[in-house]
Each structure stands twice: as structure tokens, then as C-alpha cells.
Write a protein that holds these residues in place. Structure first.
Motif, PDB file in Angstrom:
ATOM      1  N   GLN A  27       7.710   0.950  10.879  1.00  0.00           N
ATOM      2  CA  GLN A  27       8.402  -0.206  10.275  1.00  0.00           C
ATOM      3  C   GLN A  27       7.207  -1.002   9.645  1.00  0.00           C
ATOM      4  N   ALA A  28       6.429  -1.183  10.285  1.00  0.00           N
ATOM      5  CA  ALA A  28       5.109  -2.063  10.005  1.00  0.00           C
ATOM      6  C   ALA A  28       4.515  -1.444   8.742  1.00  0.00           C
ATOM      7  N   THR A  29       4.385  -0.361   8.891  1.00  0.00           N
ATOM      8  CA  THR A  29       3.515   0.649   7.634  1.00  0.00           C
ATOM      9  C   THR A  29       4.530   0.650   6.585  1.00  0.00           C
ATOM     10  N   SER A  30       5.721   0.864   6.881  1.00  0.00           N
ATOM     11  CA  SER A  30       6.879   1.050   5.764  1.00  0.00           C
ATOM     12  C   SER A  30       6.853  -0.375   5.078  1.00  0.00           C
ATOM     13  N   THR A  31       7.055  -1.697   5.726  1.00  0.00           N
ATOM     14  CA  THR A  31       7.064  -2.977   5.203  1.00  0.00           C
ATOM     15  C   THR A  31       5.666  -3.182   4.401  1.00  0.00           C
ATOM     16  N   LYS A  36       3.036  -3.887  -0.769  1.00  0.00           N
ATOM     17  CA  LYS A  36       2.138  -3.613  -1.951  1.00  0.00           C
ATOM     18  C   LYS A  36       3.023  -3.335  -2.967  1.00  0.00           C
ATOM     19  N   GLU A  37       4.131  -2.669  -3.187  1.00  0.00           N
ATOM     20  CA  GLU A  37       4.743  -2.105  -4.087  1.00  0.00           C
ATOM     21  C   GLU A  37       5.594  -3.299  -4.926  1.00  0.00           C
ATOM     22  N   LEU A  38       5.902  -4.535  -4.191  1.00  0.00           N
ATOM     23  CA  LEU A  38       6.655  -5.318  -4.777  1.00  0.00           C
ATOM     24  C   LEU A  38       6.037  -5.928  -6.076  1.00  0.00           C
ATOM     25  N   PRO A  39       4.844  -6.199  -6.267  1.00  0.00           N
ATOM     26  CA  PRO A  39       4.225  -6.770  -7.649  1.00  0.00           C
ATOM     27  C   PRO A  39       4.522  -5.733  -8.642  1.00  0.00           C
TER      28      PRO A  39
END
Length: 208
Positions: A27-31, A36-39
Motif C-alpha cells: 500500500q505504501a508503494t502504491s501510495t 508521484k503521479e499526482l502532478p
């Protein structure tokens, strides 16, 4: 026997902890990937919003000299040519505009076309005028048509879909507020009204 039972439970519990730890790591990796993808996603949303705004502004600019005339009698089907029907509609619009004091003539109309398919009721007519002042004058005097031979005709601005949706929400809000008026309000003839020229920032106000 007791030791072995306890030992078994220990290893079962340890396995569960390891599974939980792996799930937390996943889950931490997914988060982290999401962060990182958010911007990039935000940039995409901003770009789409900017494109939508540009498109809306261009459409408003294209419509700003147009009027829509409702209730104008259809040209008879015997008039078969598109140009002949358009010229007949232009002359009819000239008569309507002249009835409220406008000096708009046929040769001052950039275009004149019916919207939709012919049916039992007259289709709206979209008219393109030559100046914004001319358009505003006709809109300002449009209510005077009720005192002329063209009382069944109405004239409104040519709005975009977003403008129409915005005004529809304002009308719904005015209706909602009117439904909440008290008997005392009704006795005082109070009512929520939509005021302001259509397409130019109408507002809801209360009045008598």
C-alpha cells in the motif's frame, strides 16, 4: 504438548504479521506511486479545464451578435428554395424588429436560419446582426412586442449550453426559495425573481 501448541500459534501469528507487513509495504508503494503521479494528473486536469474555458469563450464570442426569435411563422412549404426561405424569414424579422423601433434591415443581417426540423410549431430563427449596439437595443425593447401585432413572438440572446445551464440553475433556486416563503411573505406579495439581462450575469433578488 503445551509447548508445541504454543510454538505453532507463535509461528502462525508471525506469518500473519509478515503478511500484514507486506500488505503495508504494497500500500505504501502504491501510495508513493500515486503521489508521484499526482502532478502529472493535475497538469492534465488544468489543461482540460483551460481548453474547455477557451472553447466556451470562443463560442460566446461567435454568438455575441446573434438573437433567437421564437414564434415567427414558418415560411410556406411552397417556397422550396433555401435562399428564398431565408429571404422570407429575414423580411419577417425586419418587420418584427421594426415594430419595436429597431432600424435593422434585411441587408443588415449577416445570416438568418431556422433551427431544428419542421414540425407543428414554428422553429426558432437564429439571426446574426451587424453590431452589438443593434442587438442590445432589440433585446432591451423585446418586451414591447406584446403591444404589437407580433405579441406571440419572443426574442432572446443566443446563449451557449453552459450559459443556459447556469440560468436554469438560478431559476430552480428562485423556485426553491419561493416555495419556502411564509404566509406573511405571501401577504406582503414578496417573491424571489431572476433579474438582469440573459447571458450577462443574472441574479436572484427578492421583490414585490
Amino acid at each position: 504438548t503445551l509447548f508445541r501448541s504454543t510454538d505453532k500459534r507463535y509461528y502462525l501469528q508471525l506469518g500473519k504479521y509478515r503478511t500484514d507487513i507486506e500488505e503495508i509495504r504494497r500500500q505504501a508503494t502504491s501510495t508513493e506511486d500515486t503521489v508521484k503521479e499526482l502532478p502529472r494528473r493535475m497538469d492534465g486536469i488544468a489543461e482540460r479545464m483551460e481548453d474547455a474555458l477557451d472553447s466556451e469563450l470562443r463560442e460566446r464570442e461567435a454568438r455575441k451578435l446573434n438573437l433567437i426569435v421564437h414564434g415567427l411563422r414558418e415560411v410556406p412549404v411552397s417556397v422550396v428554395g433555401n435562399r428564398e426561405r431565408m429571404e422570407a424569414d429575414k423580411k419577417a424579422c425586419e418587420a418584427v424588429f421594426g415594430a419595436i423601433g429597431a432600424r435593422t434591415k434585411v441587408d443588415g443581417m449577416r445570416f438568418c436560419r431556422r433551427v431544428g426540423e419542421r414540425g407543428d410549431t414554428p422553429r426558432p430563427v437564429v439571426v446574426g446582426l451587424s453590431s452589438e449596439g443593434e442587438r442590445n437595443y432589440i433585446l432591451h425593447r423585446a418586451r414591447d412586442l406584446q403591444n404589437t401585432a407580433h405579441r406571440d413572438v419572443t426574442i432572446v440572446p443566443d446563449l451557449t449550453k453552459r450559459q443556459r445551464a447556469g440560468e436554469a440553475k438560478l431559476r430552480e433556486e428562485a423556485d426553491r426559495r419561493n416555495g419556502q416563503l411564509t404566509q406573511e411573505d405571501h401577504d406582503r406579495n414578496m417573491k424571489w425573481l431572476l433579474v438582469g439581462r440573459r447571458g450577462e450575469g443574472a441574479n436572484i433578488v427578492t421583490g414585490k
